[in-house]
Every structure is written in structure tokens, then in C-alpha cells.
Design a protein around this motif. Structure first.
Motif, PDB file in Angstrom:
ATOM      1  N   PHE A  54     -35.638  23.803  32.497  1.00  0.00           N
ATOM      2  CA  PHE A  54     -34.454  23.820  31.641  1.00  0.00           C
ATOM      3  C   PHE A  54     -34.553  24.920  30.592  1.00  0.00           C
ATOM      4  CE2 PHE A  54     -32.043  22.684  27.905  1.00  0.00           C
ATOM      5  CZ  PHE A  54     -30.783  22.461  28.451  1.00  0.00           C
ATOM      6  N   GLN A  55     -35.741  25.131  30.056  1.00  0.00           N
ATOM      7  CA  GLN A  55     -35.909  26.156  29.034  1.00  0.00           C
ATOM      8  C   GLN A  55     -35.576  27.553  29.576  1.00  0.00           C
ATOM      9  OE1 GLN A  55     -35.580  24.420  26.439  1.00  0.00           O
ATOM     10  NE2 GLN A  55     -37.323  25.104  25.235  1.00  0.00           N
ATOM     11  N   TRP A  56     -35.720  27.760  30.881  1.00  0.00           N
ATOM     12  CA  TRP A  56     -35.389  29.049  31.489  1.00  0.00           C
ATOM     13  C   TRP A  56     -33.882  29.273  31.603  1.00  0.00           C
ATOM     14  CZ3 TRP A  56     -38.307  33.110  31.684  1.00  0.00           C
ATOM     15  CH2 TRP A  56     -39.689  32.961  31.676  1.00  0.00           C
ATOM     16  N   GLY A  97     -57.241  18.441  28.804  1.00  0.00           N
ATOM     17  CA  GLY A  97     -57.755  18.675  30.145  1.00  0.00           C
ATOM     18  C   GLY A  97     -58.889  19.696  30.111  1.00  0.00           C
ATOM     19  N   TYR A  98     -59.314  20.104  31.303  1.00  0.00           N
ATOM     20  CA  TYR A  98     -60.428  21.046  31.448  1.00  0.00           C
ATOM     21  C   TYR A  98     -59.997  22.204  32.337  1.00  0.00           C
ATOM     22  CZ  TYR A  98     -62.955  17.053  29.643  1.00  0.00           C
ATOM     23  OH  TYR A  98     -63.357  16.012  28.860  1.00  0.00           O
ATOM     24  N   GLY A  99     -60.702  23.320  32.210  1.00  0.00           N
ATOM     25  CA  GLY A  99     -60.426  24.474  33.066  1.00  0.00           C
ATOM     26  C   GLY A  99     -59.024  25.007  32.865  1.00  0.00           C
ATOM     27  N   TYR A 100     -58.325  25.192  33.977  1.00  0.00           N
ATOM     28  CA  TYR A 100     -56.983  25.777  33.888  1.00  0.00           C
ATOM     29  C   TYR A 100     -56.016  24.850  33.160  1.00  0.00           C
ATOM     30  CZ  TYR A 100     -54.871  22.892  37.549  1.00  0.00           C
ATOM     31  OH  TYR A 100     -54.366  21.846  38.271  1.00  0.00           O
ATOM     32  N   LEU A 101     -56.272  23.523  33.172  1.00  0.00           N
ATOM     33  CA  LEU A 101     -55.401  22.595  32.437  1.00  0.00           C
ATOM     34  C   LEU A 101     -55.558  22.781  30.931  1.00  0.00           C
ATOM     35  CD1 LEU A 101     -55.645  19.300  34.507  1.00  0.00           C
ATOM     36  CD2 LEU A 101     -53.753  20.921  34.391  1.00  0.00           C
ATOM     37  N   ALA A 102     -56.770  23.042  30.482  1.00  0.00           N
ATOM     38  CA  ALA A 102     -56.974  23.339  29.063  1.00  0.00           C
ATOM     39  C   ALA A 102     -56.255  24.636  28.699  1.00  0.00           C
ATOM     40  CB  ALA A 102     -58.462  23.452  28.749  1.00  0.00           C
ATOM     41  N   LEU A 103     -56.369  25.639  29.558  1.00  0.00           N
ATOM     42  CA  LEU A 103     -55.672  26.904  29.327  1.00  0.00           C
ATOM     43  C   LEU A 103     -54.162  26.678  29.263  1.00  0.00           C
ATOM     44  CD1 LEU A 103     -55.857  30.005  29.066  1.00  0.00           C
ATOM     45  CD2 LEU A 103     -55.658  30.098  31.567  1.00  0.00           C
ATOM     46  N   LEU A 104     -53.641  25.907  30.205  1.00  0.00           N
ATOM     47  CA  LEU A 104     -52.212  25.579  30.214  1.00  0.00           C
ATOM     48  C   LEU A 104     -51.826  24.874  28.908  1.00  0.00           C
ATOM     49  CD1 LEU A 104     -49.405  25.176  31.467  1.00  0.00           C
ATOM     50  CD2 LEU A 104     -50.343  23.239  32.739  1.00  0.00           C
ATOM     51  N   SER A 105     -52.621  23.916  28.486  1.00  0.00           N
ATOM     52  CA  SER A 105     -52.330  23.177  27.248  1.00  0.00           C
ATOM     53  C   SER A 105     -52.327  24.099  26.035  1.00  0.00           C
ATOM     54  CB  SER A 105     -53.370  22.073  27.041  1.00  0.00           C
ATOM     55  OG  SER A 105     -53.372  21.175  28.115  1.00  0.00           O
ATOM     56  N   TYR A 106     -53.345  24.945  25.926  1.00  0.00           N
ATOM     57  CA  TYR A 106     -53.437  25.847  24.773  1.00  0.00           C
ATOM     58  C   TYR A 106     -52.248  26.812  24.736  1.00  0.00           C
ATOM     59  CZ  TYR A 106     -58.318  24.247  24.756  1.00  0.00           C
ATOM     60  OH  TYR A 106     -59.455  23.490  24.748  1.00  0.00           O
ATOM     61  N   ILE A 107     -51.938  27.395  25.873  1.00  0.00           N
ATOM     62  CA  ILE A 107     -50.823  28.349  25.916  1.00  0.00           C
ATOM     63  C   ILE A 107     -49.500  27.637  25.642  1.00  0.00           C
ATOM     64  CG2 ILE A 107     -49.534  29.949  27.391  1.00  0.00           C
ATOM     65  CD1 ILE A 107     -52.211  30.640  28.738  1.00  0.00           C
ATOM     66  N   PHE A 108     -49.356  26.422  26.166  1.00  0.00           N
ATOM     67  CA  PHE A 108     -48.154  25.621  25.921  1.00  0.00           C
ATOM     68  C   PHE A 108     -47.941  25.440  24.413  1.00  0.00           C
ATOM     69  CE2 PHE A 108     -45.977  21.610  25.252  1.00  0.00           C
ATOM     70  CZ  PHE A 108     -44.930  21.654  26.168  1.00  0.00           C
ATOM     71  N   SER A 141     -44.278  32.148  28.292  1.00  0.00           N
ATOM     72  CA  SER A 141     -43.457  31.241  29.107  1.00  0.00           C
ATOM     73  C   SER A 141     -43.669  31.495  30.592  1.00  0.00           C
ATOM     74  CB  SER A 141     -41.975  31.397  28.759  1.00  0.00           C
ATOM     75  OG  SER A 141     -41.752  31.069  27.408  1.00  0.00           O
ATOM     76  N   VAL A 142     -43.795  32.746  30.968  1.00  0.00           N
ATOM     77  CA  VAL A 142     -44.062  33.093  32.375  1.00  0.00           C
ATOM     78  C   VAL A 142     -45.441  32.563  32.780  1.00  0.00           C
ATOM     79  CG1 VAL A 142     -44.523  35.026  33.953  1.00  0.00           C
ATOM     80  CG2 VAL A 142     -42.526  35.088  32.444  1.00  0.00           C
ATOM     81  N   VAL A 143     -46.429  32.740  31.926  1.00  0.00           N
ATOM     82  CA  VAL A 143     -47.779  32.252  32.221  1.00  0.00           C
ATOM     83  C   VAL A 143     -47.765  30.727  32.346  1.00  0.00           C
ATOM     84  CG1 VAL A 143     -50.140  32.062  31.342  1.00  0.00           C
ATOM     85  CG2 VAL A 143     -48.925  34.240  31.183  1.00  0.00           C
TER      86      VAL A 143
END
Length: 159
Positions: A54-56, A97-108, A141-143
């Protein structure tokens, strides 16, 4: 209190509450138990994914000549929905989360804070500030979108 400052207050408060519950390990046990259920996790993930999609829509309203007349309305909606996104995240996951989920959370959350401190708050007339802010917000947002699609793939691959 001016609208822009109430916007900041709400955004930072929701972010701070999420961080505090994480750091102090405060949990609503019923929600934590729900999040351990795969069915709940998938449906709450669908909700978070729908929020991200929706944000897109704002981008679509800005690049489409037919939809451009709706961009002002969608800008306001985009900001408010982004502002309450820590609640959406909390409903889906109490932890980073851990790994890529932590990265996703931080970037979010970095992107959420960047959106909260938007150009209405900054109030600068300098074009380089506008471009830097916009490029960073869209790039993050793309990431996020890429990592969410990757996350969905991992979830269903290891089902």
C-alpha cells in the motif's frame, strides 16, 4: 501543539515503545503465544506485506499522469500509515529476529524514523536536502520490499 510536532511525538513514541518492550523483554504473553502459531504468523505477515505494498501506491500516484491528482491525498495517508507502522510490526513480531530478519527490522525502523522526520518537519528549501531525503527513503523502501519478498520465499520454501 502543531500538527508536525504531534506527528513527531506520535512517531517517536510508537518507535520508543517498541524498542522499550524489546529491550525490557516486556511481552503480552497472549500475543507472543499467537506469534508462535504458524497460521497467525502467515496472516499477520500478509497484513504487513499489504501495508508495504500500500505504501508504494504513493509512488504510483506521483508517476502516473492519471493518478497524479490523488497524490496529495495519498501523501497524507502514506505518512499516517507509516507513522503507525511500529504497531503493525509489533502485531507480527515482538522481536527483531536474526540474520536477514534483523537487517529487515533495522532498515524498517530506520525508514520509519526517516519518514517521521519528513520534509514537513525539516522545512528546508534546499534542493539537496529534499533529494537526499527522498532518495534515502525510497532506496530503503526498495531494500525493505526486496527483503520482505525474500522473507516470504524463505517462509514458504521451508514450510
Amino acid at each position: 501543539m502543531k500538527k508536525s510536532y504531534s506527528f513527531l511525538f506520535i512517531g517517536f513514541s510508537l518507535f520508543a515503545l517498541y524498542i522499550l518492550q524489546y529491550l525490557l523483554n516486556l511481552k503480552w504473553q497472549w500475543l507472543y503465544d499467537l506469534q508462535l502459531d504458524e497460521e497467525y504468523k502467515r496472516w499477520s505477515g500478509v497484513f504487513v506485506g499489504a501495508f508495504i505494498l500500500f505504501q508504494w501506491i504513493l509512488t504510483l500516484t506521483r508517476v502516473s499522469k492519471k493518478l497524479r491528482k490523488h497524490s496529495v491525498r495519498f501523501t497524507s495517508l502514506h505518512k499516517w500509515i507509516g507513522l503507525v507502522s511500529p504497531i503493525f510490526f509489533y502485531i507480527h513480531a515482538l522481536e527483531f529476529g536474526y540474520g536477514y530478519l534483523a537487517l529487515l527490522s533495522y532498515i524498517f525502523f530506520i525508514n520509519m524514523i526517516l519518514g517521521t522526520v519528513n520534509l514537513d518537519i525539516i522545512k528546508s528549501q534546499k534542493e539537496w536536502i529534499f533529494k537526499s531525503w527522498m532518495i534515502t527513503h525510497v532506496l530503503l523502501s526498495v531494500v525493505i520490499t526486496f527483503l520482505v519478498v525474500f522473507h516470504i520465499g524463505v517462509v514458504f520454501y521451508y514450510k
